[in-house]
Each structure stands twice: as structure tokens, then as C-alpha cells.
Design a protein around this motif. Structure first.
Motif, PDB file in Angstrom:
ATOM      1  N   VAL A   1       9.769  -4.422  -4.858  1.00  0.00           N
ATOM      2  CA  VAL A   1       8.312  -4.182  -5.403  1.00  0.00           C
ATOM      3  C   VAL A   1       8.924  -4.074  -6.995  1.00  0.00           C
ATOM      4  N   GLY A   2       7.915  -4.584  -7.811  1.00  0.00           N
ATOM      5  CA  GLY A   2       8.215  -4.965  -9.292  1.00  0.00           C
ATOM      6  C   GLY A   2       8.601  -3.743 -10.349  1.00  0.00           C
TER       7      GLY A   2
ATOM      8  N   PRO B   1      -0.669   2.871 -10.200  1.00  0.00           N
ATOM      9  CA  PRO B   1      -0.664   2.083  -8.648  1.00  0.00           C
ATOM     10  C   PRO B   1      -1.547   1.026  -8.808  1.00  0.00           C
ATOM     11  N   THR B   2      -1.256   0.390  -7.951  1.00  0.00           N
ATOM     12  CA  THR B   2      -1.976  -0.988  -7.733  1.00  0.00           C
ATOM     13  C   THR B   2      -3.134  -0.802  -6.204  1.00  0.00           C
ATOM     14  N   TYR B   3      -4.353  -1.370  -6.658  1.00  0.00           N
ATOM     15  CA  TYR B   3      -5.086  -1.209  -5.442  1.00  0.00           C
ATOM     16  C   TYR B   3      -5.726  -2.571  -5.189  1.00  0.00           C
TER      17      TYR B   3
ATOM     18  N   PHE C   1       0.764  -1.064   0.052  1.00  0.00           N
ATOM     19  CA  PHE C   1       0.064  -0.188  -0.018  1.00  0.00           C
ATOM     20  C   PHE C   1       0.911   1.336  -0.126  1.00  0.00           C
ATOM     21  N   SER C   2       2.092   1.200   1.018  1.00  0.00           N
ATOM     22  CA  SER C   2       2.637   2.430   0.825  1.00  0.00           C
ATOM     23  C   SER C   2       3.530   2.757  -0.436  1.00  0.00           C
ATOM     24  N   ASN C   3       4.154   1.743  -1.120  1.00  0.00           N
ATOM     25  CA  ASN C   3       5.210   1.955  -1.975  1.00  0.00           C
ATOM     26  C   ASN C   3       4.938   1.340  -3.358  1.00  0.00           C
ATOM     27  N   ASP C   4       3.548   0.812  -3.687  1.00  0.00           N
ATOM     28  CA  ASP C   4       2.902   0.326  -4.801  1.00  0.00           C
ATOM     29  C   ASP C   4       1.393   1.142  -5.088  1.00  0.00           C
ATOM     30  N   THR C   5       1.112   1.649  -4.084  1.00  0.00           N
ATOM     31  CA  THR C   5      -0.339   2.251  -4.105  1.00  0.00           C
ATOM     32  C   THR C   5      -0.177   3.729  -4.069  1.00  0.00           C
ATOM     33  N   LEU C   6       0.368   4.039  -3.043  1.00  0.00           N
ATOM     34  CA  LEU C   6       0.426   5.634  -2.332  1.00  0.00           C
ATOM     35  C   LEU C   6       1.487   6.277  -3.285  1.00  0.00           C
TER      36      LEU C   6
END
Ligand code: G6P
Length: 491
Positions: A320-321, A106-108, A90-95
Motif C-alpha cells: 500500500v502506497g 482515503p481512496t474511493y 478497500f480495507s487498508n486504503d479506504t476504510l
């Protein structure tokens, strides 16, 4: 140190300002990791009775609170799954991508949100436990946006500040977030919400108006409290800085100056040494910079006998991808350019996938004729300020992206670039490489005046000054903690 009643100042940040190491036989030891934030807060933490709540950086590490440099450090434990969902997810692949102009998509994931909520609650509970009656709590960055509200629900006696170190996106992007109103409510638990740029504060205020319909007047937001009363939240810009004097002093040391000469000589004494220093992050525009540099070699406007680029890319968020993809791209591009243009003894690009201590960084800054900061979006960019602070010789040229917070303050002395405009950026890089020393001195002096005056101590004083000047809260009896459940809809 504080007595039983708790601490007067509690800092809450995702990371503690120390690195923990666990030996093979399970012994835990720690070293200070002198990041920017700890330098900023050290004086205020020492003057007040300060505690710092944060994650150790390792999975499942249970460590008792410890005292270091007149601060109480309070470790928050994260499981391996929470690191995956709350931190990497959530922190580094969404926000992170959402707040940086969706440079990467971003991924949700709902499971990531649930974990973010749970971990934010754990940080809030730990902070509440440390805070004395009427204390000030200062929460940092996008990893912990729900914490202000979670703290207020348990402890209305506290003064709560939040500072967002990264950009706050325009509403049109922010509203992609399925939990956008929950995030706004979380932040509005603070008395003061600080941002890097005036534009970030304006984006936040607009999101509050549109998503919550609260009244706003300039920087003030009127928020209805649970008991039917109203309270005011201030949202404003507090551009962060660095410990300018420390870099200035470091770079004046004879050993560091010697090391700077050694670096240049190891590079083959190029006429022009260019430097990039970044976390290996897709927001930093490293690919755009390398593309521009490669084209300049191709066009013959630069050549490897006279110029070289040193690119420090410190490892970051390697699970993270999007970061793995970036590394492949950057390393592929560096390999291609070196393969094409390097000669024996003359690399086109020196690519260093490491991080270095401040002493070595100061030497690199001193050695570099041109500093390239070409972020596609950046909350502030402290490397730009470190370069300037290190140049007491008034030499060197800063090429700076318009999309950094730093550009708001450094436009007068830097050469501003739009990193998407490769031709424009190439022209600026060439202009920087050929700038005469008079012009360099004029620009660098302007930059130094600014950076040496607005250092990070001033930043924290100014944020805490505004926070503590806000009307104090009326103490109420503290009822049982109440927090929104993770199933609650984003209404
Ligand atoms: C940015 C963020 C910080 C973060 C840092 C390093 O500067 O604003 O909150 O700590 O990057 O990233 P990391 O994920 O390693 O903590």
C-alpha cells in the motif's frame, strides 16, 4: 469437535490464526500464529464447539478445513486481484485511513467496493455453512462489515455479534464514504455491535440516526426487519485487552530477565532506554515521536551517551502506497538523526524493521525505562498493556497518546501526551526519563491493577455474555439467500 450439524460458535475474521507456507513442490503446511485475538478466543472456542473462518494470508491458496487446537479452521480463498482490491484497497486504503481520522487520504474506487462486497459474501457463506442451528457467530473488524447482514439474510436463527477493533469515525468523516449506508445496514445485521471506546459506539449510533433515521434509545437501536417486524440492535463499548498473565509470567522467567540485561548491555548500558513498538503504520505517530526525540538531542536535553531509543517497526501492508511513503520518511529521519548525533558505540536510535516473538518482546519491555506510545489515532493499542503486564518489578514509565483507546483506561498511571504538540511531548519524554522510582512504582501499580484484572478472557466473556443474553430470535424457514447487488445505489 462438531458433528454434521455444525458448530455452536463461529468466529469470522479476515485472518485465520495460523500461517500457511507453501513449499517449492506445492506442499502446504501451517503454524499457529498466536495473535491477540486467538488467545482471547481460545478458551471460549474450546469450551464451545468452535469454528474459525478466515483468510490464509496467501493468494489463491485453496486449503480444505482443518482441525487445530480443538478448533475447526475454515480457510477462505482470495485471488491476487481480491487481495489487491478487497484487502490492500478497500480495507487498508479506504476504510483504514477513513476510520483513523483521515491521517492519510482515503481512496474511493468502485471496483474496490465491488470486490469488498463479493469477498464479504464469501466469508458470510462460509460462516453460514459452518453454523449449527441457533449458533452464535462473532464477526471481527472493518474488513467484514457487510457480513452480519449477509448472514442474517440467510440464517435468521443465528445470534450475530460484530466487534470493530479500530475506531469508528465521527459522522462528518464517515459520510465521505460513498457506500456509507450500505456499511451501516451491514453492521445492523448484528444483534450486538461492539466497539473499543464509548466514543466509537456514540459515533456509530449517531451515524445510524442521521443516515437511516432509525430510533435509538441509549445503546439500543430499533431496526425494521424485512417482514415488517422490528428488532433491536445493541451498540456498546467492550475495550479489548491482552493475555496479561502470560506477559506477566513471561517477564518473570529468569531467561527473559537475563535477556533483558543482555539487551541493555548490548546497547552500551545506557542510563535511559526508551522503546517504541509498532506496526510500521502512519496511525502510530512514529514520525512525531522520532521528531521529538531528535529535537531533544539537538536541544541537549538528552544525549546519546546516556540515552537511546529502540524503535521496533514491524513490516506491515507493504504493497500500500501510504505505507511505502511512511517507511521512506521514517528511515530517512532515523538516518538523519543517527548521522547527526550518534557516536561510535552510541546510536541515537536503534531502528529494527522486524517482528519478534513474545519472549523477545517481554525482554525488551523489561529492559525499557520508558515506553513511548504516541499514536495519532488507535482503536486500543495493546503494546501499552503488554508493557504494563511485563513490569512486575513496578518500574518503568508509560508515555501514552490521548488518541488511543487505552488512554480511556490508563490515564491514572500513564503520562498522557498529544503527539501533535511536539513541545508538550518533549517535556513529557524528559519527565518520564527523570521520574523517580517512588513515582514510577505508584503509577505502575495503578496500571497493573487495571491491566491484570481486565484481561482478554474477560473481554470475550463479557461480549459473548451480553450477546447470548439478548432475546433469542424466532426461527423462520430459511428462504433463498438474498443479497444486495453491487450495483445497488447507496440509498
Ligand atoms: C489491526 C487490525 C487487525 C489486523 C491487524 C494487522 O490490528 O485491527 O484487523 O489484522 O491490524 O494488520 P493486517 O492487515 O496485517 O492483518
Amino acid at each position: 469437535m462438531a458433528g454434521k450439524e455444525g458448530f455452536d460458535l463461529v468466529v469470522v475474521a479476515n485472518r485465520l490464526p495460523v500461517d500457511f507456507t507453501v513449499s517449492d513442490d506445492g506442499d502446504v503446511s501451517w503454524n499457529r500464529s498466536p495473535g491477540g485475538l486467538v488467545t482471547a478466543l481460545e478458551p471460549v472456542m474450546q469450551a464451545a464447539d468452535g469454528a474459525w473462518v478466515g483468510w490464509s494470508g496467501a493468494p489463491d491458496l485453496e486449503v480444505e478445513p482443518l482441525d487445530a487446537d480443538d478448533m475447526r479452521l475454515v480457510p477462505v480463498t482470495l485471488s491476487a486481484e481480491e487481495i489487491e482490491r478487497y484487502y490492500e484497497g478497500f480495507s487498508n486504503d479506504t476504510l483504514w485511513p477513513l476510520y483513523h481520522d483521515v491521517i492519510a487520504p482515503p481512496t474511493y474506487h468502485r471496483t474496490w467496493w465491488d470486490s469488498y462486497h463479493r469477498v464479504n459474501q464469501r466469508f458470510a457463506d462460509a460462516a453460514v455453512e459452518q453454523a449449527a442451528h441457533g449458533a452464535t457467530v462473532w464477526i471481527h473488524d472493518y474488513q467484514l462489515q457487510l457480513v452480519p447482514k449477509m448472514i442474517r439474510e440467510q440464517r435468521p436463527d443465528l445470534r450475530i455479534g460484530f466487534f470493530n477493533h479500530i475506531p469508528f469515525p465521527p459522522l462528518e468523516l464517515f459520510q465521505q464514504l460513498p457506500w456509507r449506508r450500505r456499511v451501516i445496514d451491514g453492521l445492523l445485521g448484528a444483534d450486538l455491535v461492539g466497539f473499543q471506546r464509548a466514543g466509537d459506539a456514540a459515533n456509530f449510533i449517531r451515524a445510524v440516526r442521521r443516515l437511516r433515521a432509525y430510533t435509538t434509545r441509549g445503546p439500543m437501536i430499533t431496526v425494521p426487519d424485512e417482514d415488517g417486524r422490528e428488532r433491536h440492535v445493541r451498540a456498546a463499548a467492550f475495550p479489548i485487552s491482552i493475555d496479561s498473565r502470560r506477559f506477566d509470567e513471561l517477564a518473570r522467567q529468569p531467561e527473559i530477565q537475563h535477556r533483558a540485561r543482555e539487551i541493555r548491555s548490548d546497547l552500551g548500558d545506557p542510563e535511559i532506554m526508551m522503546l517504541g513498538v509498532d506496526r510500521l503504520d502512519y496511525t502510530k505517530g512514529i514520525r512525531h515521536r522520532i521528531k521529538a526525540y531528535g529535537e531533544l538531542l539537538q536541544d541537549g536535553r538528552l544525549d546519546v551517551e546516556h540515552a537511546t531509543l529502540v524503535q521496533v517497526a514491524s513490516p506491515s501492508r507493504e504493497n500500500v502506497g501510504a505505507y511505502q511513503d511512511l517507511r521512506e520518511h521514517v528511515e530517512g529521519a532515523v538516518g538523519r538523526i543517527n548521522g547527526e548525533y550518534a557516536e561510535i558505540g552510541h546510536a541515537a536510535i536503534h531502528y529494527l524493521h522486524h517482528s519478534y516473538p513474545p519472549e523477545e518482546m517481554a525482554a525488551m519491555y523489561l529492559a525499557a525505562d520508558v515506553m513511548l506510545v504516541t499514536s495519532l489515532r488507535d482503536g486500543m493499542n495493546l503494546v501499552a498493556k503488554e508493557y504494563v503486564a511485563a513490569r512486575s518489578d513496578d518500574r518503568g514509565v508509560l508515555v501514552l497518546s490521548e488518541f488511543t483507546g487505552a488512554a480511556d483506561e490508563m490515564a491514572a498511571g500513564a503520562l498522557l501526551v498529544n503527539p501533535h504538540d511536539i513541545d508538550g511531548m518533549k517535556d513529557m519524554i524528559v519527565a518520564a526519563a527523570h521520574m523517580d522510582t517512588r513515582e514510577q512504582r505508584k503509577r505502575m501499580r495503578r496500571l497493573r491493577r487495571r491491566v491484570l484484572a481486565d484481561d482478554v478472557a474477560r473481554w470475550s466473556e463479557s461480549f459473548l455474555g451480553v450477546l447470548t443474553a439478548m432475546p433469542s430470535r424466532v426461527p423462520r424457514s430459511t428462504g433463498p439467500a438474498r443479497s444486495a447487488s453491487s450495483e445497488e445505489r447507496d440509498t
